[in-house]
Write a protein that holds these residues in place. Sequence first.
Motif, PDB file in Angstrom:
ATOM      1  N   ILE A  52       0.845  -1.213   0.000  1.00 43.70           N
ATOM      2  CA  ILE A  52       0.000   0.000   0.000  1.00 43.70           C
ATOM      3  C   ILE A  52       0.874   1.253   0.000  1.00 43.70           C
ATOM      4  CG2 ILE A  52      -1.618   1.352   1.392  1.00 43.70           C
ATOM      5  CD1 ILE A  52      -2.809  -1.392   2.334  1.00 43.70           C
ATOM      6  N   LYS A  53       1.913   1.228   0.802  1.00 45.97           N
ATOM      7  CA  LYS A  53       2.810   2.386   0.908  1.00 45.97           C
ATOM      8  C   LYS A  53       3.397   2.775  -0.447  1.00 45.97           C
ATOM      9  CE  LYS A  53       6.959   3.871   3.403  1.00 45.97           C
ATOM     10  NZ  LYS A  53       8.049   3.437   4.308  1.00 45.97           N
ATOM     11  N   GLU A  54       3.626   1.768  -1.304  1.00 46.33           N
ATOM     12  CA  GLU A  54       4.256   2.028  -2.601  1.00 46.33           C
ATOM     13  C   GLU A  54       3.257   2.349  -3.718  1.00 46.33           C
ATOM     14  OE1 GLU A  54       7.396   2.266  -2.665  1.00 46.33           O
ATOM     15  OE2 GLU A  54       7.985   1.237  -0.821  1.00 46.33           O
ATOM     16  N   PHE A  58      -4.852   1.566   7.491  1.00 44.83           N
ATOM     17  CA  PHE A  58      -5.809   2.627   7.153  1.00 44.83           C
ATOM     18  C   PHE A  58      -5.091   3.974   7.021  1.00 44.83           C
ATOM     19  CE2 PHE A  58      -8.902   5.895   8.481  1.00 44.83           C
ATOM     20  CZ  PHE A  58      -9.898   5.666   7.548  1.00 44.83           C
ATOM     21  N   ASN A  59      -4.158   4.235   7.923  1.00 47.69           N
ATOM     22  CA  ASN A  59      -3.411   5.497   7.861  1.00 47.69           C
ATOM     23  C   ASN A  59      -2.522   5.559   6.628  1.00 47.69           C
ATOM     24  OD1 ASN A  59      -4.499   6.510  10.235  1.00 47.69           O
ATOM     25  ND2 ASN A  59      -2.899   5.610  11.526  1.00 47.69           N
ATOM     26  N   LEU A  60      -1.954   4.412   6.251  1.00 48.23           N
ATOM     27  CA  LEU A  60      -1.134   4.364   5.027  1.00 48.23           C
ATOM     28  C   LEU A  60      -1.970   4.690   3.794  1.00 48.23           C
ATOM     29  CD1 LEU A  60       1.065   1.179   5.664  1.00 48.23           C
ATOM     30  CD2 LEU A  60       1.921   3.521   5.332  1.00 48.23           C
ATOM     31  N   VAL A  61      -3.197   4.156   3.764  1.00 53.91           N
ATOM     32  CA  VAL A  61      -4.101   4.425   2.636  1.00 53.91           C
ATOM     33  C   VAL A  61      -4.416   5.919   2.576  1.00 53.91           C
ATOM     34  CG1 VAL A  61      -6.381   3.986   1.650  1.00 53.91           C
ATOM     35  CG2 VAL A  61      -5.092   2.104   2.670  1.00 53.91           C
ATOM     36  N   ASN A  62      -4.713   6.501   3.737  1.00 51.19           N
ATOM     37  CA  ASN A  62      -5.000   7.942   3.793  1.00 51.19           C
ATOM     38  C   ASN A  62      -3.823   8.759   3.272  1.00 51.19           C
ATOM     39  OD1 ASN A  62      -7.576   9.108   5.448  1.00 51.19           O
ATOM     40  ND2 ASN A  62      -7.152   6.994   6.031  1.00 51.19           N
ATOM     41  N   ASN A  63      -2.626   8.411   3.739  1.00 59.27           N
ATOM     42  CA  ASN A  63      -1.431   9.151   3.311  1.00 59.27           C
ATOM     43  C   ASN A  63      -1.167   8.981   1.817  1.00 59.27           C
ATOM     44  OD1 ASN A  63      -0.996  10.043   5.908  1.00 59.27           O
ATOM     45  ND2 ASN A  63       0.363   8.339   6.442  1.00 59.27           N
ATOM     46  N   ALA A  64      -1.411   7.766   1.320  1.00 60.70           N
ATOM     47  CA  ALA A  64      -1.212   7.509  -0.111  1.00 60.70           C
ATOM     48  C   ALA A  64      -2.186   8.333  -0.945  1.00 60.70           C
ATOM     49  CB  ALA A  64      -1.390   6.021  -0.402  1.00 60.70           C
TER      50      ALA A  64
END
Length: 523
Positions: A83-85, A114-120
């Motif tokens: 997800i991060k990428e 969930f936070n990673l998705v938001n940041n992405a």
Amino acid sequence: MPTVEELYRNYGILADATETAGQHKDAYQVILDGVKGGAKEKRLAAQFIPKFFKHFPELADSAINAQLDLCEDEDVSIRRQAIKELPQFATGDNLPRVADILTQLLQSDDSAEFNLVNNALLSIFKMDAKGTLGGLFSQILQGEDIVRERAIKFLSTKLKTLPEEVMTKEVEEFILTESKKVLEDVTGEEFNLFMKILSGLKSLQTVSGRQQLVELVAEQADLEQTFNPSDPDCVDRLQQCTRQAVPLFSKNVHSTKFVTYFCEHVLPNLSSLTTSVEGLDIQLEVLKLLAEMSSFCGDMEKLESNLKKLFDKLLEYMPLPPEEAENGENAGNEEPKLQFSHVECLLYSFHQLGRKLPDFLTAKLNAEKLKDFKIRLQYFARGLQVYIRQLRLALQGKTGEALKTEENKIKVVALKITNNINVLIKDLFHIPPSYKSTITLSWKPVQKADASQKRASEDTTSSSPPKKASAGPKRDARQIYNPPSGKYSSNLGSFSYEQRGGFRGGRGRGWGGRGNRSRGRIY
């Protein structure tokens, strides 16, 4: 399936090739195949696939699908890495698709994920705001309920954090256009969130922008439809929509359409109103909304007719004094209950609209009706003075923490209500009736008072309305009326100030029930 060593070897081939990496398609294919391996191979693939993605446009679909497989892996650490990428895949025509995928991934229950998705999502927003919004709105309109809900909440919380260079006028216009499509079928909670989103847009902060929002709310409220007071869904819809419209009204954005609807359709059916919101006094809530809107009402077509409806409803809450026996005692009738909160709203609304037709009481009513109204005003004012006296006595000397107890907070509000009514009644007792006084409604924050408002407020300690037109009672003057012993002796502790309630209807309500949507992955 490639091993860890093979993945590193092919990574080296591509890294060494730099800008000519696209010539080593076989090496990139090996890395793509890494998603079929074990945990170590998958973790490496999650990092290597996006790194060289731009060099292989012909393998774009395969690369994105491989990364998506990793986003759904059972191993949470692999999912998080994948997800991060994901933002690295958001190039050109692929961006809306990546935005769509990330929006679907908002349904994750893992907080870190969930936070990673938001940041992405925020990172690709800064690359292409319209493309990202396209993916978000696609899921809001067609996705699963949980995805729709979280996508709307993402917009309502994150849009306001984006810089102006991202939130251009063109982007804001796109948001408005897409929001209108969504608003064709929303729940009450979703409607509130969209109003929060739209009212935060810079382009809608203007007078014309606020007017657009008012028209959106009016359309949502179905003001053209027949009002059904016995249908909780119909009542809740109107109440919720009006609550959203109230902050938008001003001297330049008029509330006329809403005030007219309330006078013509709601007031005559006030006692029949029903709501699904447990514990909400819907009648008082509706009267509060009318009072708040009445200050910004423009020219009204049927002003006299609507003022008459408002006047008639006010009379229902202003009782005649009970008949007395020959000895001056109560003839057996119970003392009427004085509903101060309701009267404050109705009297204020009448006072605001009355300014537009100042001769209503003197020229539009016959002498008998005017006499009856003044008797009711006078009787109400007598009870009011007793309450004001008792409230002042109960609060005397109390400051700071002492005023913060629940009981004293109720008394403070009660004093605001009774003082407000007192000011308005005095105006109406002038000959001819006056509509000049200004007050702050008891549930609204107190505005900084100018000198005239201060005087009006101070004057609330004086007597009931004068019988003759004069300069008014002096500030030192005390009660003109001395109510007979035993009257108006209601226990102040039982004074109930009704707080506003919110819409608590869930999804699938009448004005929120949406058609079935597809389920499952639709990447």
